[in-house]
Motif scaffolding. Sequence first.
Motif, PDB file in Angstrom:
ATOM      1  N   ILE A  10       0.185  -6.640   0.423  1.00 15.57           N
ATOM      2  CA  ILE A  10      -1.152  -6.083  -0.429  1.00 15.57           C
ATOM      3  C   ILE A  10      -1.267  -4.676   0.143  1.00 15.57           C
ATOM      4  O   ILE A  10      -1.533  -4.667   1.792  1.00 15.57           O
ATOM      5  CB  ILE A  10      -2.388  -7.042  -0.103  1.00 15.57           C
ATOM      6  CG1 ILE A  10      -2.177  -8.373  -0.671  1.00 15.57           C
ATOM      7  CG2 ILE A  10      -3.881  -6.444  -0.314  1.00 15.57           C
ATOM      8  CD1 ILE A  10      -3.320  -9.518  -0.242  1.00 15.57           C
ATOM      9  N   VAL A  11      -1.523  -3.889  -0.442  1.00 19.69           N
ATOM     10  CA  VAL A  11      -1.681  -2.412  -0.006  1.00 19.69           C
ATOM     11  C   VAL A  11      -2.915  -1.918  -0.279  1.00 19.69           C
ATOM     12  O   VAL A  11      -3.068  -1.702  -1.757  1.00 19.69           O
ATOM     13  CB  VAL A  11      -0.557  -1.507  -0.589  1.00 19.69           C
ATOM     14  CG1 VAL A  11      -0.597  -0.084   0.185  1.00 19.69           C
ATOM     15  CG2 VAL A  11       0.881  -2.365  -0.154  1.00 19.69           C
ATOM     16  N   VAL A  12      -3.480  -1.543   0.660  1.00 17.82           N
ATOM     17  CA  VAL A  12      -4.881  -1.093   0.489  1.00 17.82           C
ATOM     18  C   VAL A  12      -5.037   0.475   0.889  1.00 17.82           C
ATOM     19  O   VAL A  12      -4.723   0.887   1.738  1.00 17.82           O
ATOM     20  CB  VAL A  12      -5.684  -1.746   1.513  1.00 17.82           C
ATOM     21  CG1 VAL A  12      -7.246  -1.304   1.379  1.00 17.82           C
ATOM     22  CG2 VAL A  12      -5.636  -3.260   1.356  1.00 17.82           C
ATOM     23  N   ALA A  13      -5.569   1.278   0.045  1.00 15.71           N
ATOM     24  CA  ALA A  13      -5.808   2.737   0.090  1.00 15.71           C
ATOM     25  C   ALA A  13      -6.679   3.253  -0.675  1.00 15.71           C
ATOM     26  O   ALA A  13      -7.227   2.827  -1.880  1.00 15.71           O
ATOM     27  CB  ALA A  13      -4.391   3.376  -0.188  1.00 15.71           C
ATOM     28  N   GLY A  14      -7.373   4.359  -0.221  1.00 18.74           N
ATOM     29  CA  GLY A  14      -8.584   5.071  -0.962  1.00 18.74           C
ATOM     30  C   GLY A  14      -7.881   6.476  -1.256  1.00 18.74           C
ATOM     31  O   GLY A  14      -6.633   6.505  -1.301  1.00 18.74           O
ATOM     32  N   MET A  15      -8.769   7.478  -1.207  1.00 18.49           N
ATOM     33  CA  MET A  15      -8.200   9.037  -1.425  1.00 18.49           C
ATOM     34  C   MET A  15      -7.374   9.005  -2.527  1.00 18.49           C
ATOM     35  O   MET A  15      -7.757   8.687  -3.648  1.00 18.49           O
ATOM     36  CB  MET A  15      -8.078   9.610  -0.284  1.00 18.49           C
ATOM     37  CG  MET A  15      -9.279   9.515   0.848  1.00 18.49           C
ATOM     38  SD  MET A  15      -8.678  10.151   2.406  1.00 18.49           S
ATOM     39  CE  MET A  15      -8.749  11.971   2.001  1.00 18.49           C
ATOM     40  N   ASP A  16      -6.096   9.422  -2.272  1.00 16.65           N
ATOM     41  CA  ASP A  16      -5.135   9.638  -3.295  1.00 16.65           C
ATOM     42  C   ASP A  16      -4.384   8.554  -3.524  1.00 16.65           C
ATOM     43  O   ASP A  16      -3.548   8.465  -4.703  1.00 16.65           O
ATOM     44  CB  ASP A  16      -4.163  10.946  -2.614  1.00 16.65           C
ATOM     45  CG  ASP A  16      -3.607  10.337  -1.439  1.00 16.65           C
ATOM     46  OD1 ASP A  16      -3.463   9.154  -1.024  1.00 16.65           O
ATOM     47  OD2 ASP A  16      -2.655  11.339  -0.697  1.00 16.65           O
ATOM     48  N   GLY A  17      -4.541   7.222  -3.057  1.00 11.90           N
ATOM     49  CA  GLY A  17      -3.881   5.964  -3.616  1.00 11.90           C
ATOM     50  C   GLY A  17      -2.460   6.126  -3.434  1.00 11.90           C
ATOM     51  O   GLY A  17      -1.842   5.406  -4.246  1.00 11.90           O
ATOM     52  N   ALA A  18      -1.721   7.000  -2.644  1.00 15.64           N
ATOM     53  CA  ALA A  18      -0.414   7.050  -2.657  1.00 15.64           C
ATOM     54  C   ALA A  18       0.428   5.980  -2.133  1.00 15.64           C
ATOM     55  O   ALA A  18       1.564   5.941  -2.270  1.00 15.64           O
ATOM     56  CB  ALA A  18      -0.134   8.773  -2.253  1.00 15.64           C
ATOM     57  N   LEU A  19      -0.087   5.454  -1.212  1.00 15.16           N
ATOM     58  CA  LEU A  19       0.732   4.511  -0.202  1.00 15.16           C
ATOM     59  C   LEU A  19       1.359   3.361  -1.088  1.00 15.16           C
ATOM     60  O   LEU A  19       2.801   3.158  -0.795  1.00 15.16           O
ATOM     61  CB  LEU A  19      -0.116   3.964   0.831  1.00 15.16           C
ATOM     62  CG  LEU A  19       0.230   3.088   1.713  1.00 15.16           C
ATOM     63  CD1 LEU A  19       1.346   3.748   2.718  1.00 15.16           C
ATOM     64  CD2 LEU A  19      -0.820   2.318   2.790  1.00 15.16           C
ATOM     65  N   PRO A  20       0.902   2.669  -1.852  1.00 17.16           N
ATOM     66  CA  PRO A  20       1.585   1.769  -2.765  1.00 17.16           C
ATOM     67  C   PRO A  20       3.007   2.330  -3.321  1.00 17.16           C
ATOM     68  O   PRO A  20       4.050   1.672  -3.552  1.00 17.16           O
ATOM     69  CB  PRO A  20       0.564   1.188  -3.813  1.00 17.16           C
ATOM     70  CG  PRO A  20      -0.679   1.542  -3.264  1.00 17.16           C
ATOM     71  CD  PRO A  20      -0.493   2.701  -2.574  1.00 17.16           C
ATOM     72  N   SER A  21       2.821   3.519  -3.843  1.00 16.51           N
ATOM     73  CA  SER A  21       4.079   3.895  -4.553  1.00 16.51           C
ATOM     74  C   SER A  21       5.298   4.189  -3.578  1.00 16.51           C
ATOM     75  O   SER A  21       6.283   3.867  -3.660  1.00 16.51           O
ATOM     76  CB  SER A  21       3.532   5.561  -5.014  1.00 16.51           C
ATOM     77  OG  SER A  21       2.946   5.376  -5.990  1.00 16.51           O
ATOM     78  N   VAL A  22       4.736   4.592  -2.169  1.00 15.50           N
ATOM     79  CA  VAL A  22       5.932   4.790  -1.233  1.00 15.50           C
ATOM     80  C   VAL A  22       6.348   3.582  -0.689  1.00 15.50           C
ATOM     81  O   VAL A  22       7.461   3.266  -0.627  1.00 15.50           O
ATOM     82  CB  VAL A  22       5.273   5.731  -0.155  1.00 15.50           C
ATOM     83  CG1 VAL A  22       6.488   5.687   0.980  1.00 15.50           C
ATOM     84  CG2 VAL A  22       4.883   7.059  -0.418  1.00 15.50           C
ATOM     85  N   ILE A  23       5.535   2.560  -0.511  1.00 20.67           N
ATOM     86  CA  ILE A  23       5.940   1.251   0.147  1.00 20.67           C
ATOM     87  C   ILE A  23       6.703   0.404  -1.012  1.00 20.67           C
ATOM     88  O   ILE A  23       7.692   0.011  -0.678  1.00 20.67           O
ATOM     89  CB  ILE A  23       4.889   0.281   0.533  1.00 20.67           C
ATOM     90  CG1 ILE A  23       4.267   0.976   1.822  1.00 20.67           C
ATOM     91  CG2 ILE A  23       4.848  -1.126   0.663  1.00 20.67           C
ATOM     92  CD1 ILE A  23       3.039   0.307   2.403  1.00 20.67           C
ATOM     93  N   ALA A  24       6.077   0.515  -2.134  1.00 25.33           N
ATOM     94  CA  ALA A  24       6.935  -0.361  -3.064  1.00 25.33           C
ATOM     95  C   ALA A  24       8.169   0.172  -3.487  1.00 25.33           C
ATOM     96  O   ALA A  24       9.179  -0.587  -3.838  1.00 25.33           O
ATOM     97  CB  ALA A  24       6.121  -0.256  -4.579  1.00 25.33           C
ATOM     98  N   GLY A  25       8.575   1.523  -3.087  1.00 26.31           N
ATOM     99  CA  GLY A  25       9.802   2.153  -3.524  1.00 26.31           C
ATOM    100  C   GLY A  25      10.789   1.574  -2.113  1.00 26.31           C
ATOM    101  O   GLY A  25      12.085   2.117  -2.445  1.00 26.31           O
ATOM    102  N   LEU A  26      10.341   1.304  -1.193  1.00 26.40           N
ATOM    103  CA  LEU A  26      10.977   0.724   0.069  1.00 26.40           C
ATOM    104  C   LEU A  26      11.588  -0.707  -0.005  1.00 26.40           C
ATOM    105  O   LEU A  26      12.387  -0.855   0.583  1.00 26.40           O
ATOM    106  CB  LEU A  26      10.271   1.020   1.283  1.00 26.40           C
ATOM    107  CG  LEU A  26      10.023   2.444   1.655  1.00 26.40           C
ATOM    108  CD1 LEU A  26       8.902   2.837   2.810  1.00 26.40           C
ATOM    109  CD2 LEU A  26      11.280   3.307   2.222  1.00 26.40           C
TER     110      LEU A  26
END
Lengths: 228, 228, 228, 228, 228, 228, 228, 228
Positions: free
Chosen positions: D148-164
Amino acid sequence: MPGFLELGFAKVDVGRLERRGFPEVALGEGKSPDDLAQILKALVEKNGVALATRAGSHHFDKVTEVLPDARFELAARCIVIERKPLPRLAGKVAVVSAGTTDWPVVEEVRVTLELFGNSVDIIQDVGVAGIERTLAARDRIESCSVAIVVAGMDGALPSVIAGLVSTPVIAVPTSVGYGASFGGIAALLSMLNSCASGVTVVNIDNGFGAAYAASLINREIAVSTPSP
Amino acid sequence: MPGFLELGFAKVDVGRLERRGFPEVALGEGKSPDDLAQILKALVEKNGVALATRAGSHHFDKVTEVLPDARFELAARCIVIERKPLPRLAGKVAVVSAGTTDWPVVEEVRVTLELFGNSVDIIQDVGVAGIERTLAARDRIESCSVAIVVAGMDGALPSVIAGLVSTPVIAVPTSVGYGASFGGIAALLSMLNSCASGVTVVNIDNGFGAAYAASLINREIAVSTPSP
Amino acid sequence: MPGFLELGFAKVDVGRLERRGFPEVALGEGKSPDDLAQILKALVEKNGVALATRAGSHHFDKVTEVLPDARFELAARCIVIERKPLPRLAGKVAVVSAGTTDWPVVEEVRVTLELFGNSVDIIQDVGVAGIERTLAARDRIESCSVAIVVAGMDGALPSVIAGLVSTPVIAVPTSVGYGASFGGIAALLSMLNSCASGVTVVNIDNGFGAAYAASLINREIAVSTPSP
Amino acid sequence: MPGFLELGFAKVDVGRLERRGFPEVALGEGKSPDDLAQILKALVEKNGVALATRAGSHHFDKVTEVLPDARFELAARCIVIERKPLPRLAGKVAVVSAGTTDWPVVEEVRVTLELFGNSVDIIQDVGVAGIERTLAARDRIESCSVAIVVAGMDGALPSVIAGLVSTPVIAVPTSVGYGASFGGIAALLSMLNSCASGVTVVNIDNGFGAAYAASLINREIAVSTPSP
Amino acid sequence: MPGFLELGFAKVDVGRLERRGFPEVALGEGKSPDDLAQILKALVEKNGVALATRAGSHHFDKVTEVLPDARFELAARCIVIERKPLPRLAGKVAVVSAGTTDWPVVEEVRVTLELFGNSVDIIQDVGVAGIERTLAARDRIESCSVAIVVAGMDGALPSVIAGLVSTPVIAVPTSVGYGASFGGIAALLSMLNSCASGVTVVNIDNGFGAAYAASLINREIAVSTPSP
Amino acid sequence: MPGFLELGFAKVDVGRLERRGFPEVALGEGKSPDDLAQILKALVEKNGVALATRAGSHHFDKVTEVLPDARFELAARCIVIERKPLPRLAGKVAVVSAGTTDWPVVEEVRVTLELFGNSVDIIQDVGVAGIERTLAARDRIESCSVAIVVAGMDGALPSVIAGLVSTPVIAVPTSVGYGASFGGIAALLSMLNSCASGVTVVNIDNGFGAAYAASLINREIAVSTPSP
Amino acid sequence: MPGFLELGFAKVDVGRLERRGFPEVALGEGKSPDDLAQILKALVEKNGVALATRAGSHHFDKVTEVLPDARFELAARCIVIERKPLPRLAGKVAVVSAGTTDWPVVEEVRVTLELFGNSVDIIQDVGVAGIERTLAARDRIESCSVAIVVAGMDGALPSVIAGLVSTPVIAVPTSVGYGASFGGIAALLSMLNSCASGVTVVNIDNGFGAAYAASLINREIAVSTPSP
Amino acid sequence: MPGFLELGFAKVDVGRLERRGFPEVALGEGKSPDDLAQILKALVEKNGVALATRAGSHHFDKVTEVLPDARFELAARCIVIERKPLPRLAGKVAVVSAGTTDWPVVEEVRVTLELFGNSVDIIQDVGVAGIERTLAARDRIESCSVAIVVAGMDGALPSVIAGLVSTPVIAVPTSVGYGASFGGIAALLSMLNSCASGVTVVNIDNGFGAAYAASLINREIAVSTPSP
């Protein structure tokens, strides 16, 4: 002597090169081919160069009648006339894209940057879904004086790149995507809310605007650097 | 050696100063006073300076226990600790506002710029409804290496200023206004669609972000200029 | 006797000229050519003049069969029939545009104003990115009794002009622009939030509506002015 | 026998645990303390556990009168009663946050996951502006069965993690941010348009929903795994 | 050895299959046929399979020149090359649609799921306006390890289905509808606010993304299940 | 016996006539002609009548092969088959439009109402800009058991009419308008916020939905009225 | 001599009275009481009158220290100082409201109009749900030179009134309403799309702006009218 | 004799009961307690009953001074005076809610319905996540002449219910939810796009409006039904 040239249907801002360091540029979209040709003619006669963005082949056909030395950059949708090149600038500008589909915007950036005297380093398709590609681009970007980062969909690329380098980053959201990308709004909002400090943003698909801003910055550096 | 410091509840990016030229800055809003104090402590110990934006007095009360040399910039809502000042930069940054109500954002810009080593020239209340005020500011802006233009309501000021000078312009929309200003959306959209080429934009009320970007540009100039 | 004429598929408001001082005008878009022709016929027979806006050539082909004295204003997309001209009004209306691409809306304004008896002074392409152009237009605008200011993109022009003159300003946002201009929303919001007091606004691309409002004002002046 | 319990003002879905594998959970917000207490009582009597999300201390004060073994998870805003724990699940769930300010949502995720029998690995503050932090989390995430990836603002974190990683990623946008973050819309849109394939998304600040979905997946794995 | 293949105009993420368990997939829309063909060639040579979504016949004509074994799934708008099938997965995926008009999205889901080794059970047209149809599908869905629920208009179907089964539900809003469906926004919002806990959502019309997520989950189950 | 007919690609809700009093109706848009023809065939065989809305001539060409007694209502975009007419209802339904351009929606309303057994009184072009036209329609509306009011642009007509009569008013916003009408959103919002109490609203351009609702009401009256 | 007075934190536009016919007015909201007091002092000393809109009692307490002759119009939220009244204008301005809840905006209109020398005729609560009230106001409105029409909710009133009279109509949407009125957006859009030609619009709740525009028009008439 | 009563600050529509069958109702929100009391007094003296919605205790305190027989329905936020009850209507109205949190809106519906003479059957908390609850309500709803269905979040309930019964369904979206529910927009859009034909919709949280519409329909039935 006024700072503009009266054409009746238009008032060409021929004083802009002197005021801003770079000339007025015409937006092709929505102009009649005849009007665009007259405006470009006035600009090139005054400034030695002229540029129209978002132009179509119907524009180019008419422009080329009046200005036979015009060239059409098809992918960039730009008409360029370059009789007396603008001064070359010392710094280099990195142009980084998230995906191959952002290519037309990258082209508009490149054409504008080159006409305005910048050296350009283009690094395409380094989207964060394969983060190794992004990380591999770091040194090339760091060696430039400005970076233009072009991305659609989630618009996440500028956040990652700006976190890696000391180069100022100008982000260009593109209309690449579908559904809830809303023609680039998702990328635009993502960039405005970048968690990496100091990212500045231009309009969706506005490669020209990013290139203009980068040129102003690059020129500022050149102006500040005493030639030996 | 990792580039970040593990605090458990946070991972402080102590490598950012080296990577980007300016240190990580903490957003106060939404953080507990305890957490903020620990993060600022880690940052100032590593970098010699620390800054929290969007902080309240409940934050400051706790921070000052841990870091007695912290100071609270009330109007800017910033907490500043400056033990070992960052290097002074050569260029000057103009900060221009459309109205007196934009003052808190101007203050956030000023505090950030000064901490980051920039000289600052503040020119307030030059809104275009009294265009003589705007025109009178031209020479001061032209003499700076970057201009930050702060405006709410119609967001028209950056378009006029960018048309007058060769200085790069970073526009900051503010939430000043009511009704169909939609908390700054009207100004934001106006700036993204500026008829003056090369305006770049940051988030609504994001004075800090504009100052960070201006510092990156100003430092790029400083870096490029050989000292005699 | 009712104030309207029953055509079955339509109820033509033939009492409007008497009530409002200017006649009903037909919106062509979405009407079948046959229906439009019948409505224009009813209007011209009652009022001596008739106007259809947002009309296409498929409309005109049918209208001209029924009303051979109709003329098609192509750029304005208007069909005009003028058998018994409306009274000439004393005051003059300034029509000011920000860019050449706003031209079709300017044309709709002009055609409507002229049919309604106004004198018109058209001043095109005075966008604020070259503010000298805007300032140079001041006296011509000041000498008019109303000004219609047409602008797309950032919609900044009405704010600057309204700050310069005592003439009432009606702002017309246009759909000129792309990306975050959202088909004219950016300009519309900018105008609604004008920092220059007293700007009033009409719908996006609604040149006709602005001209109707300007005519009501201009006529009010005429009515108030005793003929010598 | 109906699948629900009639309380008059509410119909408690006591059949849900059997149908879905996890019990009904009450949303505290908007319910009167009395009603919430009755609903929780019915749920715990049937299921052995009960959970209320988005609850306040005014809710807890009343609930604790009726159910003295209730506990209040302050940061998570959850009321928990756990008399007969639900079965432990084999897989582990990673909970990853972009910044310290996302902490309350992380807490709602954790409380729900633990009550539903999941092992949890919490990795906080790995935002992409300091990408080393993100990369360092890779192996821990890869070893979990869901992230579960939690992020505000630009919401960019899930894109990086899902790519890894090969772990399924559920993204939770948070309302952290200001201005054009629009209370989490920027992050939500960014996540819906993730350039990393296969990211799924829940409502803004909906930590509970993400935990419920992760539990369904984790249980599916457990169900499929024959015990030795 | 880098994790990506440099094609100049693109950097193919050939390491993705290893990292994520499923290969990179190309978005056809916006790519030139030549570029798409080169990318698919690189992907199939590395991975044994390749997939392009949102592709048109102009794409397929070029791809088939380079990769004669490519096949075009017309309704799904997908180009598929499958030389060395990916491993078959143990679990089954239910694909449920609300109406017959959602069929193209269902097809994109099916093509992706099958290429990625999933067994698929398709249950179409079970919209809640005839709830018997929905209820009749319950057992088939319950027997699957993941369910993808596709719906436009009111997007109500996932709420009902998720309330009936213990299977994880991934909801796909479609652009089916008109007026205030706003191209799928109504369905998207409905799904994000589902009253049935644990529904996760992907972008509008993003059948591919739902299938990718379902495959990740299904494979997780397979991975966790020891072969006898 | 199930309440639906399984066609594989569709599950026809043949029980709807019995449950709801009116049969299922097919949305043509987005369906293949073949599928639509099969669905209509199933419906007419079960119910004696069948209707498809938002259908095109490509649909009709195929439908007429299978169902030679189908007729195409061009303006309404409806395909109608009526073998065994539904029962005639006692009450009359008023259909009132604000302008001639709303005609296609009025037609969809009329076709549906008539097929469903209602008497219809159509009153067109009574927009409030010529209020005499509106007032003149009062008695005809008052004598009906339900009124459907169709309007685009400002959507003001339902407010005026609902204030005049005791008839229940169903408002249909249309996409007539341009610019800030946003495809009918302006009218939709206006109607949802009607200052006249008790106006209910359907989707933009959803003439069919309004007619269905009116038929339910009209039939309720009929059902309640004992035949003499 | 410049056209503005430099106060450091503000640049007071003391030339505005001469340029535009009416003086600069200060927006209280967001200004510190000290700053507002200084600005009003500068304005009244130059112009003989001063006005602050959207002011609170905290503003007034400070202003009255510096300017003891200031008066607070509570409902209008205006601070007024009137030492040397502006010239009386010949024409009358009608102020018409749809409901009693629009009263604060009506008050802002009235205070501004009276300070600027207009005669005012206020006609309240004539909403179209009781159309007799609207029709009864016709003659009073027709006898004025401008009409300001104030309405929230459906914003329908300006359409009806503009259809009845030859007076120019300025529409003021108010934030009266709830739910889908979206703080006045519904009324704003309704007014921008008025089916009655020639309605112009100002920002939501912007009574001051409407009064300023009306004063410009009324003064234009006065200027054009030779005194006997 | 005019159809309204002039109070100066208000024009009470005392003719409404005769025109529409039900009296004018006052919106409390935004009115001063004094004004509200005067309006209610006028209404009750004319009609025998009076109702204020969205009223607070500050309103009630003043109203009760003037009208001691007023009662305050706290949950519904309504003030009711009922001296001479309105005629009882034959049909019954079902009020169905999706969750307990929708209760205040249900109360506003109930108070209005009962004052207007309807019999009411309230069925709460039948949300579709536990579909058995919904199905169990079918017969009670079918036996009513109108159904009002109240739901927040995904707004899915009206679609399911309207598919089950022949009763006309009026849907009321509520602001229950958070994040992307956007204060009820998600539910509103879901209802406008209902896959069940014939659902009509009122404004968010507008329980009163739904009850007014239901009363009009119920009375229409009563009027049509000859008493034996």
